[in-house]
Design an enzyme around this catalytic site. Structure first.
Site, PDB file in Angstrom:
ATOM      1  N   CYS A  70       2.474 -12.709  18.973  1.00 52.67           N
ATOM      2  CA  CYS A  70       2.000 -11.986  18.459  1.00 52.67           C
ATOM      3  C   CYS A  70       2.050 -13.213  17.258  1.00 52.67           C
ATOM      4  CB  CYS A  70       1.528 -10.520  18.644  1.00 52.67           C
ATOM      5  SG  CYS A  70       0.878 -10.090  16.658  1.00 52.67           S
ATOM      6  N   LYS A  87      -3.384   5.458  10.627  1.00 50.05           N
ATOM      7  CA  LYS A  87      -2.505   4.231  10.287  1.00 50.05           C
ATOM      8  C   LYS A  87      -2.994   2.857   9.162  1.00 50.05           C
ATOM      9  CE  LYS A  87       1.226   1.184  10.333  1.00 50.05           C
ATOM     10  NZ  LYS A  87       1.936  -0.257  11.137  1.00 50.05           N
ATOM     11  N   HIS A 126       0.847  -1.291  -0.153  1.00 53.18           N
ATOM     12  CA  HIS A 126      -0.143   0.215  -0.406  1.00 53.18           C
ATOM     13  C   HIS A 126       0.343   1.348   0.298  1.00 53.18           C
ATOM     14  CE1 HIS A 126       0.896   0.392   4.042  1.00 53.18           C
ATOM     15  NE2 HIS A 126       0.073  -0.903   4.984  1.00 53.18           N
ATOM     16  N   LYS A 184      -4.073  -3.636   6.596  1.00 54.98           N
ATOM     17  CA  LYS A 184      -4.668  -4.297   5.294  1.00 54.98           C
ATOM     18  C   LYS A 184      -5.903  -4.846   6.023  1.00 54.98           C
ATOM     19  CE  LYS A 184      -4.337  -8.048   2.847  1.00 54.98           C
ATOM     20  NZ  LYS A 184      -3.695  -9.248   2.013  1.00 54.98           N
ATOM     21  N   HIS A 212      -2.545  -5.219  15.907  1.00 50.67           N
ATOM     22  CA  HIS A 212      -3.153  -6.294  15.343  1.00 50.67           C
ATOM     23  C   HIS A 212      -4.391  -6.486  15.978  1.00 50.67           C
ATOM     24  CE1 HIS A 212       0.785  -7.401  13.490  1.00 50.67           C
ATOM     25  NE2 HIS A 212      -0.173  -7.373  11.819  1.00 50.67           N
ATOM     26  N   CYS A 218      -3.203  -8.183  21.172  1.00 49.51           N
ATOM     27  CA  CYS A 218      -1.583  -7.246  20.671  1.00 49.51           C
ATOM     28  C   CYS A 218      -2.770  -6.400  20.466  1.00 49.51           C
ATOM     29  CB  CYS A 218      -1.497  -8.188  19.188  1.00 49.51           C
ATOM     30  SG  CYS A 218      -0.115  -6.508  18.201  1.00 49.51           S
ATOM     31  N   CYS A 257       2.844  -9.559  14.785  1.00 48.24           N
ATOM     32  CA  CYS A 257       3.712  -8.915  15.082  1.00 48.24           C
ATOM     33  C   CYS A 257       5.331  -9.883  14.795  1.00 48.24           C
ATOM     34  CB  CYS A 257       4.058  -8.271  15.787  1.00 48.24           C
ATOM     35  SG  CYS A 257       3.048  -6.491  16.513  1.00 48.24           S
ATOM     36  N   HIS A 291       3.908   1.635   2.238  1.00 51.27           N
ATOM     37  CA  HIS A 291       5.397   0.930   2.310  1.00 51.27           C
ATOM     38  C   HIS A 291       5.786   1.819   0.712  1.00 51.27           C
ATOM     39  CE1 HIS A 291       2.859  -2.433   3.182  1.00 51.27           C
ATOM     40  NE2 HIS A 291       3.828  -3.415   3.630  1.00 51.27           N
TER      41      HIS A 291
END
Length: 526
Positions: A130, A305, A21, A308, A158, A155, A133, A24
């Site tokens: 996790c 932030k 995305h 996905k 996530h 987490c 992560c 990145h």
């Protein structure tokens, strides 16, 4: 920085399980602009990017899709990650995959050295893990679950439940390196940047470091531990080593000496791995620590932030299909200060595209070259004696190049572009004040008209060079339109630090008028 220096820069290697995305792409573009600038300056430049392909998350996803983890990684790299580099016009020098033999063999070599030197020992570990992560979590990094996860610890990143694991693992004696790391941060304040990132890292290390679990034995998708093949190397320990395995560690001493140490550009969420664990690993191996670790901010969409899983991820081609790769690169480098969080909006992108690229830079090029075509049959005229207005433009061009270079040394890409834009704005103002269209009506002002249009075309020459690291496609078109290759050589051969030296474009050069560098975009088509 003196011409002929060396400059190496890396992006993080991206986890192949996610589709790329704009977050990145933002990191890739920042690293690429810095690398292109240094390359254009004649520095021995090396830019590395790549993919992280080991770990439990990849194994689980591949199994769920009925394929091997290697096949899953291969497909994602070829279908998603390598095409991303083309979409946003990245000119990397290497692309490392953690499943390549050159990486895996030298991870084992590095690990064996640490083991032989007493920095790795066997022990038992119990903790919350996790999978998202690929990391053990402290209780402070967990929150209470809600909805279907009510009653569970999840987490904080996530918002998915963590797993309580009890394993026999191998450990890296990271606790031995706390004082050496603090001394590093003290002696080299620029080692971790920006300042907010440095302060966070120093505070974390001052609280004391625990030894790091660096192997897993509950699955086998990873690099085998060389002295115990029932264990694979912890995915982060494996991944961090990409920076030196690609640079030639263990395989090419000469290349390694040229390319290492490198500047690491990373998202702030993985700062500790790069600014704490990684330098400790290198110290243990007797290798140089990175040149610098720069933690950039997050791209926010709607105040969050990008993610996905939360459907806030925007694919880069959603932008480039409409605005083009140059506009993508320019916008994210100019609109967001590297090192701070920044919000993306389509409205801001469109506004900047039209105001700064189409009307500012693109219109300047079209107007300037059209007037040379109209008034001097497309041939750059000989300048007369420059007056105060021309001397001021020359001063601004020189200052733009010098100040932009200094900003690049600080990794302040947005500041560098702002410095170059002082010349765009000055030339637009100069044309408005000098009114070459009025001068053209007076045969007695022919020499003055020649001076004005030489000044404009020479300014465009400087801009083509200075903007080539940021908007490479538009800069190349402008260079061709200026006919500059005949007298000066290829654009890639123009030293960027010398771009502000006035008077380089030879009079008599034949120009052409390009199609608009940044055509206006119908708002209804976005």
């Amino acid at each position: 920085m003196a011409t002929g220096s060396s400059f190496s820069i890396t992006t993080p290697i991206f986890y192949v399980n996610d589709a790329p995305h704009i977050g990145h792409a933002y990191t890739e573009v920042a690293a690429d602009v810095l690398a292109r600038w240094h390359r254009q300056a004649g520095d021995d430049t090396w830019m590395l990017t790549g993919t992280d392909e080991h770990g439990e998350k990849i194994l689980r996803t591949a199994t769920a899709n009925g394929v091997t983890p290697q096949a899953w990684a291969d497909k994602l790299v070829e279908d998603s990650w390598k095409p991303l580099l083309e979409t946003i016009d990245i000119r990397n020098d290497d692309f490392i995959r953690t499943t390549e033999p050159r990486h895996e063999e030298n991870v084992r070599r590095f690990l064996q050295k640490l083991y032989d030197d007493g920095f790795i020992y066997a022990g038992e570990y119990e903790g919350y893990y996790c999978v998202g992560c690929e990391e053990y979590k402290q209780l402070s990094e967990l929150v209470d679950g809600t909805g279907e996860y009510e009653g569970l610890k999840v987490c904080a990143i996530h918002t998915k439940p963590v797993e309580l694991l009890h394993e026999k693992n191998y450990f890296f004696r990271m606790s031995d390196f706390g004082e050496r790391l603090l001394a590093l941060y003290e002696e080299r304040p620029e080692f971790v940047q920006p300042e907010s990132a440095r302060n966070e890292v120093v505070q974390f290390v001052r609280q004391g470091l625990s030894d790091l679990s660096i192997s897993r034995s509950t699955f086998d998708w990873g690099v085998k531990v060389p002295w115990d093949d029932s264990h694979v190397v912890y995915v982060w320990f494996d991944a961090l080593l990409n920076y030196i395995t690609a640079a030639g560690y263990g395989s090419d001493d000469e290349a390694f000496a040229r390319r290492w140490p490198a500047v690491h550009l990373v998202g702030k969420d993985i700062l500790r791995f790069h600014a704490v664990i990684w330098p400790a690993m290198l110290m243990a191996a007797g290798l140089e620590v990175p040149a610098r670790v720069f933690g950039h901010g997050w791209l926010l969409v709607g105040g969050e932030k990008m993610s996905k899983s939360k459907l806030t991820g925007i694919a880069p081609n959603e932008i480039t299909d409409t605005f083009g790769s140059d506009a993508f690169r320019y916008y994210f480098m100019r609109a967001i200060t590297l090192g701070q969080d920044g919000s993306f909006s389509w409205e801001d992108l469109s506004a900047r595209y039209h105001a700064e690229l189409a009307n500012g830079f693109g219109n300047l090029a079209s107007r300037g070259l059209s007037m040379v075509q109209r008034y001097f049959d497309g041939v750059v005229p000989e300048s007369g004696t420059p007056g105060e207005a021309e001397q001021e433009i020359a001063r601004i061009a020189l200052g733009a190049a010098e100040n932009a270079d200094a900003a690049i040394d600080r990794l302040a890409v947005g500041d560098a572009i702002a410095q170059v834009w002082t010349l765009v704005d000055a030339l637009n103002g100069y044309i408005t004040e000098q009114e070459p269209w009025a001068l053209a009506k007076d045969p007695g002002s022919r020499d003055r008209l020649a001076t004005v249009l030489y000044t404009v075309t020479e300014g465009l020459r400087a801009l083509a060079v200075l903007l080539s690291p940021v908007t490479p496609k538009a800069a190349a078109v402008l260079w061709d339109s200026l006919g500059a290759t005949a007298g000066l050589g290829d654009l890639s051969a123009q030293p960027v630090r010398d771009a502000g030296r006035w008077g380089q474009l030879p009079a008599g050069t034949t120009v052409s008028v390009p199609a608009p560098l940044f055509p206006r975009i119908d708002e209804s088509a976005q």
